[in-house]
Design a protein around this motif. Structure first.
Motif, short mmCIF file in Angstrom:
data_model
loop_
_atom_site.label_atom_id
_atom_site.label_comp_id
_atom_site.label_asym_id
_atom_site.label_seq_id
_atom_site.Cartn_x
_atom_site.Cartn_y
_atom_site.Cartn_z
N VAL A 378 43.90 48.72 23.81
CA VAL A 378 44.66 49.52 24.78
C VAL A 378 45.10 48.64 25.95
CG1 VAL A 378 44.56 51.51 26.32
CG2 VAL A 378 43.48 51.62 24.09
N TYR A 379 44.24 47.68 26.33
CA TYR A 379 44.68 46.73 27.36
C TYR A 379 45.90 45.96 26.89
CZ TYR A 379 40.48 47.52 30.16
OH TYR A 379 39.52 48.07 30.94
N ASP A 380 45.83 45.48 25.62
CA ASP A 380 46.98 44.77 25.05
C ASP A 380 48.20 45.68 25.02
OD1 ASP A 380 45.74 42.43 24.70
OD2 ASP A 380 45.43 42.59 22.53
N ALA A 381 47.97 46.96 24.68
CA ALA A 381 49.09 47.89 24.60
C ALA A 381 49.73 48.05 25.97
CB ALA A 381 48.59 49.24 24.09
N ALA A 382 48.90 48.06 27.03
CA ALA A 382 49.45 48.18 28.37
C ALA A 382 50.32 46.97 28.70
CB ALA A 382 48.32 48.31 29.39
N ALA A 383 49.82 45.77 28.33
CA ALA A 383 50.60 44.56 28.57
C ALA A 383 51.91 44.61 27.81
CB ALA A 383 49.80 43.32 28.17
N GLU A 385 53.50 47.33 26.79
CA GLU A 385 54.38 48.34 27.40
C GLU A 385 55.07 47.76 28.63
OE1 GLU A 385 55.43 50.94 26.28
OE2 GLU A 385 53.94 52.09 25.15
N LEU A 386 54.31 46.98 29.40
CA LEU A 386 54.87 46.37 30.59
C LEU A 386 56.03 45.45 30.20
CD1 LEU A 386 54.15 46.39 33.63
CD2 LEU A 386 53.05 44.18 33.25
#
Lengths: 430, 403
Positions: A378-383, A385-386
Motif C-alpha cells: 500500500v505504501y508502494d501504491a501511494a508512491a 499514485e503520486l
C-alpha cells in the motif's frame, strides 16, 4: 603456435608404450617422438599469412532478424591448409557457428557462412578472423588473427508494423469521408458539384451557384503535403527501461509507425533526434525513402545521460520545420524536465505549429498502484499514485498550453499516436 | 529518474536493484549451501547412528563376525571366568601377575621380538593359537610347524582329559611337530604310508612352572566353529588352566611385520610407475598447453546498465515504508481516488468535502459520515488501518465507477 588435444592424447598413448618396455629409454623415445611431430607440424602447417579473405553478405538486418555473412578463404600458399577458422564478432551479435574447420588445397578456396542474430541495435563490426592452421600430424598448429572488416547495421525492429494495415485502411476511409463536405484549415479545395439534399448548406458556393444557375457546393479533399517533424528526445529520461526495453526504443517504434503512415497519407516527414545536440537528422528526404532513412538514422541512436536542452530543442525544431508543421515530440512526462525545460518554450512551438507529445507510460507503476496485499504494497501504491497524479497533472498542463498528449504503455503508444494523427487529419487540423 | 549509461537493445535483462545485491547473492548461493548442509548433516547422522566399526581382528572377543570370538568369551563369562581383552604384550604381562592367569595369544604374527621376549618371561600359562615360526621359537622352542592342513573333524587320540572329553573336534590350519618328547600331543594327522610320529594340532607341556599350550588353529574358538563337534568343549577345557583369562589380540591397525628387513614405502613402487607418472605429468602439461591459448582475442562488448523507468517510484515507495508515512500515503491515496471519481460525479476539482460526501451518499446509499471518514477522515492509526483504508477507498471507487 598452439597445440591440439592430440598432443596430450599422444602423451597418454605413450604411457602404453612405457608400460610395455618399462625403461627410461622408452620415456625418452616417446617424448622425443611427440616433440619431433610437433616440430614437423609447425614447420609444415600452411602459413596463415598466405591466406586471402573476402567477405560478402548482408549489410543491414532488423533487430531480431538473422543476417548471413560469407567469408571466403583463398589459399595463395603452396601447402594444403587444414585449419579451424573462427569469425569473431561481439557477443551481442549472436554469431554462429563459433568456428568451422576447413581444408583448402594450395590455390583453392573455401567459404564459411556466419549467421548473426544481433541482440542490440547499432553497427556490429566484425572483430577478427582467427585461423588455426594444423600440421600434417595434427599435433600442433600455427594461429594468427587477421582483420577482415565488415559492418552490419542493426535497425530498430519496428514491431508495431503489424498495426500499419489497420491504420492505412482507417486513412482510406478518411479519404472517402473527406470527399464529403468536411472542411478544416488545412484541407484543400477539390471540386464543385451539384447540391444534393443532406449537404451542409454552409458549403454552398454562392458565386458558382450564381454562375451556373444551379445550387453548387464545394468539396474538399483531405489535406496533403502537410509537414510533420518527428522529434525524438534522446536525453536521460529515454534511458529508463519499461518492461525491459528502454523508453527510447519504444518511442522509435512509435516514430516508425507514424512515419510509415504519414508518408502513405502524402505528408512530408522530417526526423530529428536531440538531447543537447542533434543526434540524428533526416530532413527533406524523398517520400518513398523517408521510412528507410529514418530507420537507418535511428539504428545508431543511444540514450545520452544528459538533461535534454529544451530551449535548444525548440529552436532547432523551429528552424527545421519549414512552414506550418505538426511537431511530434517523443519524450517522457517527467515533471521536473517538462516544467523547467519544455513548458516555458511550448508557446514558441504552438504559435505556428500543432504539437503532439507522445510519452511511454510504465505499466509497472500501474501494477504498483493496484497493490493492496500488505502495508508495504500500500505504501508502494501511494508512491505510484503520486507518480501517476504528477504525470496526469503535467499532461493536463501541456494540453492547456496547446499541445496534445498521448501517454500510453509501450505496446499501445504507436497505435494511439497514429490514432491521434489520424484524428488531427480527419479534423483537418494539420 | 536515475540516469545511467544504458544502451537500448532488445535484450530483456532482468531488472536489478542496486540495494538488493546481498539478497541476490543469497539467492544465488542458498541452493548450493543447502545441498552442502544436507550432505554434512546426513553424513554426520550416518556416522552417529552407525556403531563404531568393531576392531575385528580374527579371534577378537568383541567381534561377532564368523572369525570372531564373542561367543566363547560369553560362555566363559557365564562360567565365571573373567576375560580381559588386551592389545599389547606389555599389558598382557602386567595383568598376568598374580594368581592363575592364562594368556591367550590369538595372533602372534604382529608381535615384535621384544614383545615375544616379554611374554616368555611373564607369569601365567600360555595358549598360543596358530603361532608363526618366530613366536614358536621364542615361546615354545620344542615345537615346530609342519605345514598346513584343511579343516576337518579330528579325533583326540591322546590322553589329555581336555581333549579326550571333548571328542572329535574340527581342526586344521598349521600342523605342529614336537622335536622333543614330553607333554601331550593330541589330534594327530595320520597320513597313509607315512611312518613315525604324525603331526598334531594340539601340543601341551609344562615348562618352568607354566603350562604352555599350542593349538594349530583358532577354529575351535571362533563363532563359526564353536557349535560344531566338540569345539566348544575343547576351547573351554583348554582355557580352564587359569581363572583369569588375558586375551591378547592384534592391536588396531597393526600390520604383521614381514620377516625380512623392514621395507621402505618407495621400494613397494614398481619402477615403471615413476615413468608413467612422469609421462602423465607431460600429458597434463600438453593438455594445459592445448587449452591455454584462446582461439583468437577476446571481443569487447559495451555492456548497457539496465535501469528501470519505475526506479524512482519504487524508491519513493521504499521511503514511505521506511518512515511508515501512513498519513502521507493516506492523503495521496485519497486524492487519487477523488481525482478519479469527481468527474464521474460531475463535480469540479475544487468541490468542498460536504458537497462531495452528500453526492456520494446519495449515489451509493451509504452513510454520509462513513464516506466522510473514508475520504476526509483522520490518518490511519497503524499499517493495518492503512490497508483497510485502501480497501475502503477501492470499494467506494468501485461503487461509483460501476454505476
Amino acid at each position: 603456435m598452439t597445440l591440439t588435444g592430440r598432443a596430450a592424447a599422444a602423451a597418454l598413448a605413450g604411457i602404453g608404450v612405457i608400460l610395455i618396455f618399462r625403461v627410461l629409454a622408452a620415456v625418452v623415445a616417446v617424448n622425443a617422438a611427440i616433440l619431433t611431430m610437433i616440430a614437423i607440424d609447425l614447420l609444415l602447417a600452411a602459413p596463415v599469412s598466405a591466406l586471402r579473405f573476402t567477405r560478402t553478405g548482408d549489410a543491414t538486418v532488423l533487430l531480431g532478424g538473422t543476417a548471413r555473412v560469407q567469408l571466403e578463404v583463398r589459399n595463395a600458399g603452396r601447402r594444403m591448409l587444414r585449419a579451424g577458422v573462427r569469425d569473431a564478432w561481439r557477443p551481442s551479435a549472436g554469431a554462429s557457428p563459433h568456428s568451422v574447420s576447413m581444408r583448402v588445397p594450395a590455390g583453392g578456396q573455401a567459404a564459411m557462412t556466419t549467421s548473426l542474430t544481433p541482440q542490440r541495435r547499432g553497427d556490429m563490426q566484425a572483430a577478427v578472423v582467427t585461423v588455426r592452421s594444423r600440421g600434417p600430424f595434427g599435433l600442433a598448429s600455427r594461429q594468427r588473427s587477421r582483420r577482415v572488416p565488415w559492418t552490419i547495421r542493426v535497425l530498430p525492429a519496428f514491431p508495431s508494423r503489424r498495426h500499419l494495415p489497420a491504420k492505412l485502411s482507417q486513412l482510406q476511409r478518411l479519404d472517402g469521408q473527406h470527399r464529403a463536405l468536411l472542411r478544416g484549415p488545412g484541407s484543400e479545395f477539390d471540386s464543385l458539384r451539384e447540391y444534393v439534399t443532406g449537404d451542409d448548406v454552409r458549403s454552398i458556393d454562392w458565386r458558382a451557384t450564381a454562375r451556373r444557375g444551379d445550387v453548387t457546393v464545394r468539396t474538399w479533399r483531405p489535406e496533403r503535403d502537410r509537414r510533420i517533424l518527428m522529434l525524438l528526445d534522446t536525453g536521460r529520461t529515454s534511458a529508463g527501461r519499461v518492461q525491459g526495453i528502454p523508453r527510447l526504443d519504444a518511442s522509435m517504434d512509435a516514430v516508425l509507425l507514424l512515419t510509415a503512415l504519414a508518408t502513405r497519407a502524402g505528408d512530408r516527414v522530417d526526423f530529428l533526434a536531440f538531447d543537447r545536440q542533434v543526434r540524428a537528422r533526416v530532413v527533406g528526404a524523398q517520400r518513398p525513402a523517408v521510412l528507410a532513412a529514418v530507420t537507418n538514422a535511428m539504428a545508431l541512436i543511444e540514450p545520452s545521460l544528459v538533461e535534454t536542452d529544451a530551449a535548444a530543442l525548440a529552436s532547432v525544431a523551429l528552424t527545421t520545420a519549414r512552414g506550418r508543421s505538426l511537431l511530434v515530440l517523443l519524450t517522457d512526462l517527467n515533471p521536473a524536465a517538462i516544467e523547467q525545460g519544455l513548458l516555458p518554450r511550448l508557446p514558441l512551438l504552438t504559435t505556428r505549429n500543432r504539437v503532439l507529445i507522445g510519452a511511454v507510460a510504465d505499466p509497472a507503476v500501474d501494477e504498483m498502484a493496484a497493490g493492496r496485499a500488505a502495508a508495504d504494497e500500500v505504501y508502494d501504491a501511494a508512491a505510484a499514485e503520486l507518480a501517476r497524479g504528477e504525470r496526469r497533472r503535467i499532461s493536463m498542463i501541456l494540453q492547456r498550453s496547446g499541445a496534445q498528449v498521448v501517454d500510453a504503455p509501450p505496446a499501445k503508444l504507436p497505435g494511439e499516436l497514429a490514432d491521434a494523427y489520424l484524428g488531427l487529419k480527419a479534423a483537418g487540423r494539420l | 529518474m536515475i540516469g545511467a549509461p544504458t544502451t537500448p537493445h532488445a535484450r530483456r535483462s532482468p531488472p536489478t536493484e542496486s540495494s538488493s545485491g546481498r539478497v541476490h547473492l543469497w539467492r544465488t548461493w542458498r541452493g548450493p549451501l543447502l545441498v552442502i548442509a544436507v550432505v554434512l548433516l546426513g553424513s554426520a547422522l550416518v556416522a552417529f547412528l552407525q556403531r563404531s566399526p568393531a576392531v575385528t581382528g580374527p579371534l577378537d572377543p568383541r567381534s561377532t563376525a564368523p572369525s570372531g570370538a564373542h561367543a566363547i568369551v560369553d560362555l566363559l563369562a557365564a562360567r565365571g571366568q573373567a576375560v580381559s581383552r588386551v592389545d599389547t604384550a606389555a599389558a598382557a604381562v602386567t595383568q598376568a601377575r598374580g594368581s592363575s592367569a592364562v594368556i591367550v595369544i590369538t595372533d602372534s604374527a604382529y608381535l615384535p621380538d621384544t614383545a615375544l621376549a616379554a611374554l616368555r618371561h611373564s607369569p601365567g600359562n600360555l595358549l598360543l593359537i596358530a603361532p608363526d615360526a618366530a613366536a614358536l621359537a621364542e615361546l615354545a622352542p620344542h615345537i615346530a610347524l609342519a605345514g598346513p592342513a584343511g579343516l576337518r573333524p579330528v579325533a583326540a587320540g591322546c590322553s589329555l582329559p581336555a581333549a579326550r572329553l571333548a571328542g572329535p573336534v574340527v581342526l586344521g590350519g598349521e600342523l605342529l611337530r614336537p622335536d622333543a618328547p614330553g607333554g601331550w600331543l593330541c589330534y594327530p594327522w595320520r597320513s597313509p604310508g607315512s611312518a613315525g610320529q604324525p603331526p598334531v594340532s594340539l601340543a601341551r607341556y609344562a615348562s618352568g612352572g607354566r603350562i604352555i599350550t599350542v593349538l594349530g588353529t583358532g577354529a575351535p574358538f571362533t563363532n563359526l566353529y564353536l557349535a560344531q563337534q566338540g569345539d566348544a568343549a575343547l576351547a573351554l577345557n583348554l582355557l580352564s588352566t587359569g581363572h583369569r583369562i588375558i586375551w591378547l589380540v592384534r592391536p588396531p591397525g597393526a600390520l604383521p611385520v614381514p620377516a625380512g628387513s623392514p621395507a621402505s614405502s618407495q621400494s613397494l613402487i614398481p619402477p615403471a610407475a615413476t615413468w608413467i607418472a612422469l609421462e602423465l605429468a607431460i600429458a597434463v602439461l600438453l593438455a594445459a598447453a592445448w587449452r591455454i591459448r584462446r582461439f583468437g582475442p577476446l571481443v569487447a562488448e559495451p555492456i548497457p546498465v539496465p535501469v528501470r523507468a519505475s526506479e524512482t517510484v519504487r524508491g519513493h515507495g521504499r521511503l514511505y515504508r521506511e518512515r511508515r508515512a501512513r498519513a502521507r500515503a493516506a492523503v495521496v491515496l485519497r486524492q487519487a481516488v477523488l481525482a478519479r471519481i469527481l468527474p464521474r460525479l460531475g463535480l469540479p476539482y475544487d468541490a468542498v468535502p460536504d458537497t462531495i460526501c452528500q453526492e456520494l451518499a446519495a449515489r451509493t446509499q451509504r452513510d454520509e459520515s462513513a464516506i466522510r471518514a473514508i475520504l476526509f477522515g483522520s490518518p490511519p492509526a497503524g499499517d493495518a488501518g492503512l490497508v483497510a483504508l485502501a480497501g475502503a477507498l477501492d470499494t467506494l471507487e468501485g461503487q461509483v465507477l460501476t454505476q
